[in-house]
Design an enzyme around this catalytic site. Structure first.
Site, PDB file in Angstrom:
ATOM      1  N   PRO A   2     -14.186 115.443  36.223  1.00 56.60           N
ATOM      2  CA  PRO A   2     -14.678 114.064  36.280  1.00 56.60           C
ATOM      3  C   PRO A   2     -14.748 113.556  37.718  1.00 56.60           C
ATOM      4  O   PRO A   2     -13.785 113.666  38.477  1.00 56.60           O
ATOM      5  CB  PRO A   2     -13.621 113.295  35.480  1.00 56.60           C
ATOM      6  CG  PRO A   2     -12.976 114.307  34.601  1.00 56.60           C
ATOM      7  CD  PRO A   2     -12.991 115.586  35.372  1.00 56.60           C
ATOM      8  N   GLU A   3     -15.908 113.034  38.102  1.00 55.28           N
ATOM      9  CA  GLU A   3     -16.070 112.442  39.425  1.00 55.28           C
ATOM     10  C   GLU A   3     -16.166 110.931  39.277  1.00 55.28           C
ATOM     11  O   GLU A   3     -15.995 110.387  38.184  1.00 55.28           O
ATOM     12  CB  GLU A   3     -17.278 113.057  40.122  1.00 55.28           C
ATOM     13  CG  GLU A   3     -17.080 114.549  40.407  1.00 55.28           C
ATOM     14  CD  GLU A   3     -18.081 115.103  41.414  1.00 55.28           C
ATOM     15  OE1 GLU A   3     -18.720 114.318  42.130  1.00 55.28           O
ATOM     16  OE2 GLU A   3     -18.217 116.340  41.492  1.00 55.28           O
ATOM     17  N   HIS A  90      -3.685 119.068  22.899  1.00 56.19           N
ATOM     18  CA  HIS A  90      -3.548 118.697  24.302  1.00 56.19           C
ATOM     19  C   HIS A  90      -3.486 117.188  24.516  1.00 56.19           C
ATOM     20  O   HIS A  90      -3.748 116.712  25.620  1.00 56.19           O
ATOM     21  CB  HIS A  90      -4.701 119.298  25.100  1.00 56.19           C
ATOM     22  CG  HIS A  90      -4.751 120.800  25.038  1.00 56.19           C
ATOM     23  ND1 HIS A  90      -3.769 121.605  25.572  1.00 56.19           N
ATOM     24  CD2 HIS A  90      -5.669 121.636  24.485  1.00 56.19           C
ATOM     25  CE1 HIS A  90      -4.072 122.868  25.357  1.00 56.19           C
ATOM     26  NE2 HIS A  90      -5.217 122.925  24.706  1.00 56.19           N
ATOM     27  N   ARG A 109      -5.843 121.256  30.846  1.00 54.26           N
ATOM     28  CA  ARG A 109      -5.373 121.996  32.020  1.00 54.26           C
ATOM     29  C   ARG A 109      -4.193 121.328  32.726  1.00 54.26           C
ATOM     30  O   ARG A 109      -3.609 121.900  33.651  1.00 54.26           O
ATOM     31  CB  ARG A 109      -6.536 122.211  33.000  1.00 54.26           C
ATOM     32  CG  ARG A 109      -7.681 123.007  32.378  1.00 54.26           C
ATOM     33  CD  ARG A 109      -8.765 123.332  33.382  1.00 54.26           C
ATOM     34  NE  ARG A 109      -8.329 124.306  34.365  1.00 54.26           N
ATOM     35  CZ  ARG A 109      -9.112 124.784  35.329  1.00 54.26           C
ATOM     36  NH1 ARG A 109     -10.368 124.379  35.430  1.00 54.26           N
ATOM     37  NH2 ARG A 109      -8.645 125.641  36.200  1.00 54.26           N
ATOM     38  N   LYS A 149     -17.862 114.070  65.713  1.00 53.81           N
ATOM     39  CA  LYS A 149     -17.309 114.958  64.688  1.00 53.81           C
ATOM     40  C   LYS A 149     -18.168 116.216  64.544  1.00 53.81           C
ATOM     41  O   LYS A 149     -19.375 116.140  64.366  1.00 53.81           O
ATOM     42  CB  LYS A 149     -17.236 114.237  63.338  1.00 53.81           C
ATOM     43  CG  LYS A 149     -16.264 113.061  63.319  1.00 53.81           C
ATOM     44  CD  LYS A 149     -14.823 113.536  63.421  1.00 53.81           C
ATOM     45  CE  LYS A 149     -13.834 112.421  63.082  1.00 53.81           C
ATOM     46  NZ  LYS A 149     -13.925 111.253  63.953  1.00 53.81           N
TER      47      LYS A 149
END
Length: 268
Positions: A2-3, A90, A109, A149
């Site tokens: 998930p983002e 789970h 997980r 950078k």
């Protein structure tokens, strides 16, 4: 994994069912996810949920005495269900409400987290940059951060100290939309290019959140977990397929241990 858009849609999905409701009981079926689950979370029992907010990929369940910090990790998901529904294999955390509903956290997980803070500060939140969909994140800000950078631009925009929540999928998609090669040094990106890239990052994330809005009903359905919504992607995961702009095959290479997809013809 998930983002930011998926986490924001999770916040949108659970908020109407939880805000203003009283927590009856917290149940932990495992002592540890990514980190130990603090027993201080039990203090929330009897408290009213005042708000659910998001910081980067963390969800904050706020009460008068403190806040639960929830991270979905790589495989975590949340649903609001009738409390009598039997937990699945789970289903590691239940936040039961006095109205007979339960916020159930599933994580095969176990890379997610449930944490506790009394004052809204926590080391997990760290020293984060601005949220990408706020006015704080703009071309002036990021151009100044990028000065000198040498790190490649894709890694730079994925650094939470620079801007939070621009994960791998959305970094690939935004760089393609801005026609910027992901391997270019951040310090070599022009002010005009930063202006375009910031705009594309915002657009890509907003579009994904809008797409995910169609799944909000799933957060209160018992038959299956809320699916992380299908993305309308241009380059991510499409190595060897024709570029949607020029039809040159999409290239793939590793940058910072993450798969990176781009068009060598369109992105310079």
């Amino acid at each position: 994994m998930p983002e930011l858009p998926e986490v924001e849609v999770s916040r949108m999905g659970i908020s109407p069912h939880l805000i203003g409701e009283t927590i009856a009981k917290l149940t932990f079926r495992t002592p540890k996810l990514r980190w130990d689950i603090p027993q201080e979370l039990k203090q929330m029992e009897g408290q009213v949920i005042r708000n659910i907010s998001r910081r980067a990929k963390y969800l904050l369940i706020e009460t008068d005495i403190g806040t639960a910090i929830v991270h979905l990790g790589m495989s975590g998901s949340l649903r609001v269900l009738d409390a009598e529904i039997t937990p699945a294999k789970h289903d590691h955390v239940d936040l039961k409400l006095t109205n007979g509903k339960v916020l159930r956290y599933n994580d095969p997980r176990r890379f997610g987290a449930w944490l506790w803070t009394e004052d809204g500060n926590h080391t997990a939140l760290g020293t984060m940059g601005p949220e990408p969909l706020t006015d704080e994140f703009n071309a002036d800000y990021i151009a100044e951060k990028a000065k000198g950078k040498r790190v490649v631009v894709k890694q730079f925009i994925m650094d939470n100290k620079v801007v939070v929540g621009v994960g791998n999928i959305y970094a690939n998609e935004s760089l393609f939309s801005a026609r910027i090669n992901p391997t270019r040094p951040a310090g070599k990106i022009s002010r005009k290019e930063w202006e375009l890239l910031v705009s594309e990052i915002k657009q890509v994330l907003e579009t994904a959140i809008k797409q995910g809005g169609t799944t909000l009903k799933d957060f209160a359905q018992a038959d299956g977990k809320p699916g992380y919504f299908a993305q309308k992607l241009q380059v991510y995961g499409k190595a060897g397929e024709p570029c949607p702009s020029c039809e040159v095959p999409i290239s793939e290479q590793k940058i910072g241990q993450r798969s990176t997809f781009f068009c060598k013809s369109c992105q310079d």
